[in-house]
Design a protein around this motif. Sequence first.
Motif, PDB file in Angstrom:
ATOM      1  N   ALA A   1       1.046  -1.004   0.241  1.00 54.83           N
ATOM      2  CA  ALA A   1       0.011   0.242   0.078  1.00 54.83           C
ATOM      3  C   ALA A   1       1.049   1.458   0.369  1.00 54.83           C
ATOM      4  O   ALA A   1       0.771   2.232  -0.513  1.00 54.83           O
ATOM      5  CB  ALA A   1      -1.041  -0.387   1.214  1.00 54.83           C
ATOM      6  N   LEU A   2       1.705   1.013   0.553  1.00 56.38           N
ATOM      7  CA  LEU A   2       3.001   2.472   0.518  1.00 56.38           C
ATOM      8  C   LEU A   2       3.499   2.297  -0.871  1.00 56.38           C
ATOM      9  O   LEU A   2       3.937   3.670  -1.191  1.00 56.38           O
ATOM     10  CB  LEU A   2       3.730   2.056   1.996  1.00 56.38           C
ATOM     11  N   PHE A   3       4.241   1.394  -1.219  1.00 57.50           N
ATOM     12  CA  PHE A   3       5.154   1.476  -2.011  1.00 57.50           C
ATOM     13  C   PHE A   3       3.652   2.490  -3.769  1.00 57.50           C
ATOM     14  O   PHE A   3       3.816   3.002  -4.121  1.00 57.50           O
ATOM     15  CB  PHE A   3       5.123   0.716  -3.128  1.00 57.50           C
ATOM     16  N   GLU A   4       2.589   1.687  -3.385  1.00 58.75           N
ATOM     17  CA  GLU A   4       1.556   2.221  -4.585  1.00 58.75           C
ATOM     18  C   GLU A   4       1.423   3.820  -4.363  1.00 58.75           C
ATOM     19  O   GLU A   4       1.033   4.562  -5.523  1.00 58.75           O
ATOM     20  CB  GLU A   4       0.025   1.243  -4.665  1.00 58.75           C
ATOM     21  N   LEU A   5       0.952   4.016  -3.274  1.00 58.38           N
ATOM     22  CA  LEU A   5      -0.069   5.573  -2.842  1.00 58.38           C
ATOM     23  C   LEU A   5       1.570   6.097  -3.445  1.00 58.38           C
ATOM     24  O   LEU A   5       1.021   7.689  -3.547  1.00 58.38           O
ATOM     25  CB  LEU A   5      -0.270   4.933  -1.592  1.00 58.38           C
TER      26      LEU A   5
ATOM     27  N   PRO B   1      12.350  19.157  -9.305  1.00 56.34           N
ATOM     28  CA  PRO B   1      11.802  18.484  -8.752  1.00 56.34           C
ATOM     29  C   PRO B   1      10.594  19.629  -8.292  1.00 56.34           C
ATOM     30  O   PRO B   1      10.655  20.701  -8.026  1.00 56.34           O
ATOM     31  CB  PRO B   1      13.010  18.511  -6.791  1.00 56.34           C
ATOM     32  N   VAL B   2       9.590  19.132  -7.793  1.00 58.12           N
ATOM     33  CA  VAL B   2       8.252  20.513  -7.480  1.00 58.12           C
ATOM     34  C   VAL B   2       7.811  19.119  -6.516  1.00 58.12           C
ATOM     35  O   VAL B   2       7.397  18.402  -5.666  1.00 58.12           O
ATOM     36  CB  VAL B   2       6.755  19.110  -8.915  1.00 58.12           C
ATOM     37  N   LEU B   3       7.354  20.651  -5.609  1.00 54.05           N
ATOM     38  CA  LEU B   3       7.020  20.507  -4.389  1.00 54.05           C
ATOM     39  C   LEU B   3       6.003  20.089  -4.487  1.00 54.05           C
ATOM     40  O   LEU B   3       4.825  20.625  -5.042  1.00 54.05           O
ATOM     41  CB  LEU B   3       7.510  22.538  -3.705  1.00 54.05           C
ATOM     42  N   LEU B   4       5.601  19.293  -3.602  1.00 51.05           N
ATOM     43  CA  LEU B   4       3.591  18.967  -3.143  1.00 51.05           C
ATOM     44  C   LEU B   4       3.479  19.738  -3.041  1.00 51.05           C
ATOM     45  O   LEU B   4       2.551  19.699  -3.846  1.00 51.05           O
ATOM     46  CB  LEU B   4       4.087  18.219  -1.382  1.00 51.05           C
ATOM     47  N   GLU B   5       3.157  21.239  -2.899  1.00 51.79           N
ATOM     48  CA  GLU B   5       1.705  22.233  -2.934  1.00 51.79           C
ATOM     49  C   GLU B   5       1.878  22.392  -3.906  1.00 51.79           C
ATOM     50  O   GLU B   5       0.876  22.812  -4.448  1.00 51.79           O
ATOM     51  CB  GLU B   5       2.582  23.727  -1.444  1.00 51.79           C
ATOM     52  N   ASP B   6       3.064  22.468  -4.814  1.00 51.45           N
ATOM     53  CA  ASP B   6       2.743  22.875  -6.398  1.00 51.45           C
ATOM     54  C   ASP B   6       2.223  21.525  -7.117  1.00 51.45           C
ATOM     55  O   ASP B   6       1.901  21.769  -8.669  1.00 51.45           O
ATOM     56  CB  ASP B   6       4.396  23.113  -6.765  1.00 51.45           C
ATOM     57  N   GLN B   7       2.431  20.846  -6.994  1.00 49.91           N
ATOM     58  CA  GLN B   7       1.929  19.293  -7.700  1.00 49.91           C
ATOM     59  C   GLN B   7       0.648  19.675  -7.790  1.00 49.91           C
ATOM     60  O   GLN B   7       0.207  19.595  -8.097  1.00 49.91           O
ATOM     61  CB  GLN B   7       2.386  17.596  -6.737  1.00 49.91           C
ATOM     62  N   ASP B   8       0.295  19.128  -9.324  1.00 52.44           N
ATOM     63  CA  ASP B   8      -0.983  19.046 -10.026  1.00 52.44           C
ATOM     64  C   ASP B   8      -1.936  17.911  -9.496  1.00 52.44           C
ATOM     65  O   ASP B   8      -1.460  16.786 -10.450  1.00 52.44           O
ATOM     66  CB  ASP B   8      -1.104  19.233 -11.918  1.00 52.44           C
ATOM     67  N   ARG B   9      -2.369  17.295  -8.642  1.00 52.67           N
ATOM     68  CA  ARG B   9      -3.345  16.412  -7.762  1.00 52.67           C
ATOM     69  C   ARG B   9      -4.134  15.800  -9.181  1.00 52.67           C
ATOM     70  O   ARG B   9      -4.019  14.429  -8.878  1.00 52.67           O
ATOM     71  CB  ARG B   9      -3.921  16.746  -6.958  1.00 52.67           C
TER      72      ARG B   9
ATOM     73  N   ARG C   1      -4.601   7.543 -10.484  1.00 51.50           N
ATOM     74  CA  ARG C   1      -5.439   7.395  -9.462  1.00 51.50           C
ATOM     75  C   ARG C   1      -5.994   5.883  -9.599  1.00 51.50           C
ATOM     76  O   ARG C   1      -6.269   5.361  -8.231  1.00 51.50           O
ATOM     77  CB  ARG C   1      -7.040   8.415 -10.103  1.00 51.50           C
ATOM     78  N   SER C   2      -5.648   4.786 -10.356  1.00 49.47           N
ATOM     79  CA  SER C   2      -5.600   3.737 -10.737  1.00 49.47           C
ATOM     80  C   SER C   2      -4.554   3.251  -9.702  1.00 49.47           C
ATOM     81  O   SER C   2      -4.790   1.955  -8.252  1.00 49.47           O
ATOM     82  CB  SER C   2      -4.935   3.278 -11.141  1.00 49.47           C
TER      83      SER C   2
ATOM     84  N   ALA D   1      -2.928  11.395  -0.540  1.00 48.85           N
ATOM     85  CA  ALA D   1      -3.952  10.895  -1.658  1.00 48.85           C
ATOM     86  C   ALA D   1      -5.123  11.608  -0.940  1.00 48.85           C
ATOM     87  O   ALA D   1      -5.427  11.283  -2.742  1.00 48.85           O
ATOM     88  CB  ALA D   1      -3.822   9.371  -1.398  1.00 48.85           C
ATOM     89  N   GLY D   2      -5.663  11.404  -0.500  1.00 42.39           N
ATOM     90  CA  GLY D   2      -7.229  11.691  -0.482  1.00 42.39           C
ATOM     91  C   GLY D   2      -7.362  13.120  -0.004  1.00 42.39           C
ATOM     92  O   GLY D   2      -9.142  13.642   0.173  1.00 42.39           O
TER      93      GLY D   2
END
Length: 477
Positions: free
Chosen positions: A301-305, A320-328, A333-334, A367-368
């Motif tokens: 689960a950790l790997f997939e997420l 690198p792209v910061l987490l706050e700048d990533q296009d979620r 989603r798979s 992820a959510g």
Amino acid sequence: MARADRSALSPEPPDGPVGPSGAAGPSEAAGPSEAAGPSEAVDQRDGAPDGPGAEAARRAVEAVWRIESARIVGALTRFTGDFDLAEDVAQEAVAEALVAWARDGEPANPVGWLLATGRRRAIDRFRRRSALDERYAALAGRLTEGGASSGADPAPGRPDDLPWDPDLIEDDVLALMFVACHPVLSPEARAALTLRVVAGLSSEEIARALLVPVPTLQARITRAKKTVAAAGVPFAVPPPEERRERLGGVLSVLYVLFTEGSTATSGDQLLRTDLAYEAIRLARTLAALLPGEPEVSGLLALFELTAARFPTRTGPDGEPVLLEDQDRRRWDRSAVRRGLAALDRAIATGHGLGPYGLQAAIAACHAGAPSVAQTDWPRIVLLYEALGRIAPSPVVDLNRAVAVAMAAGPEEALRIVDGLVASGRLSGSHLLPGVRGELLTRLGRTAEARSELELAARMCRNTRERSVLLRKAAALG
């Protein structure tokens, strides 16, 4: 920790292995240096030709080895029945490829070329040892891959039986990993040996991942190989009754392998997806083999997420792209669905979440969440506190500090980080000054922040991460 949940403070989470750290114990001194393994042969090519052809050959060999080294060593181990010999002849095949490919060009089937060369070298070794005719016959029989063992041909004398053992996992890489994680080895030796033979990492890369000096790491690998040989460990996935005792070692090595793939400790690429996806493949195989083990499902689960965010971890130029700048919207989603399903399976066992399951639960929070600001940071803090109780580590504490900063502000987080600085437990990692610099920036202590970020950049061996740190330091004036 798998590099899974770094907040706006940094590109991805400041972390490293939560399991056995691999740090040298008080009684372990560095012994004689280990002979260069196959993964380092591309850098030790005495007698190889120079020029454009040689450079092209080096790049080709290096690329093939990065992706296929584990399967090559695994196949040669199965062929020879000798783990140490397999590594030696693989190294010889790599060295020969550097010369032959520079002269003749890369072959159409480079993996097959390396395997065939390795097999010839192995046969030469047995001949030089004056092996018995029976040994030659056994080796010749193994040259015909497939046959009854794969189910392609019926097994003689068993017309009514299945042509294969339904409980046999015919995967050279998985078998290789179980050999390297045999209980005759210490946890530290298991991690070092598997990262060498399964991940194909160099001694320097493994030493950085396990936080030990290179000579200590090399001596550890040498002793591990000798121990495996002396114990006569068979090259096979162990029978069901023996799998559980080796499972912890296998999981910890898969974890380190994926961590290196998700954020490389060195080089000019942030991600090494070949390593990460190989770790995922092996984790899926393990999950099918051991469906009732919650930590196997938790690790998967950790790997997939975590891998779900790979498409947005870097920009077009590889930065690198910061987490706050990533296009979620571009997250896979798979992979998220597969990760959440694996986490549900871990929870459904009723045994409670272990270290890997807790980290997967943290990754599920990300992820959510629709954004960094809307992430359930208080829950993440609680999960890190639980993780720190069952798998205490300075890396867990550093991750908790990041979460605390997001949930409650930088002051409390800085106290945690300063405690880590005082303890000296992460003194060799660039992650500690990197996080401290971010916290000081948020507190308006600009000069101190710039100094910490510059220190982190000097310590960082990955050029992509270093560029982010230097850019942040320069922005402070």
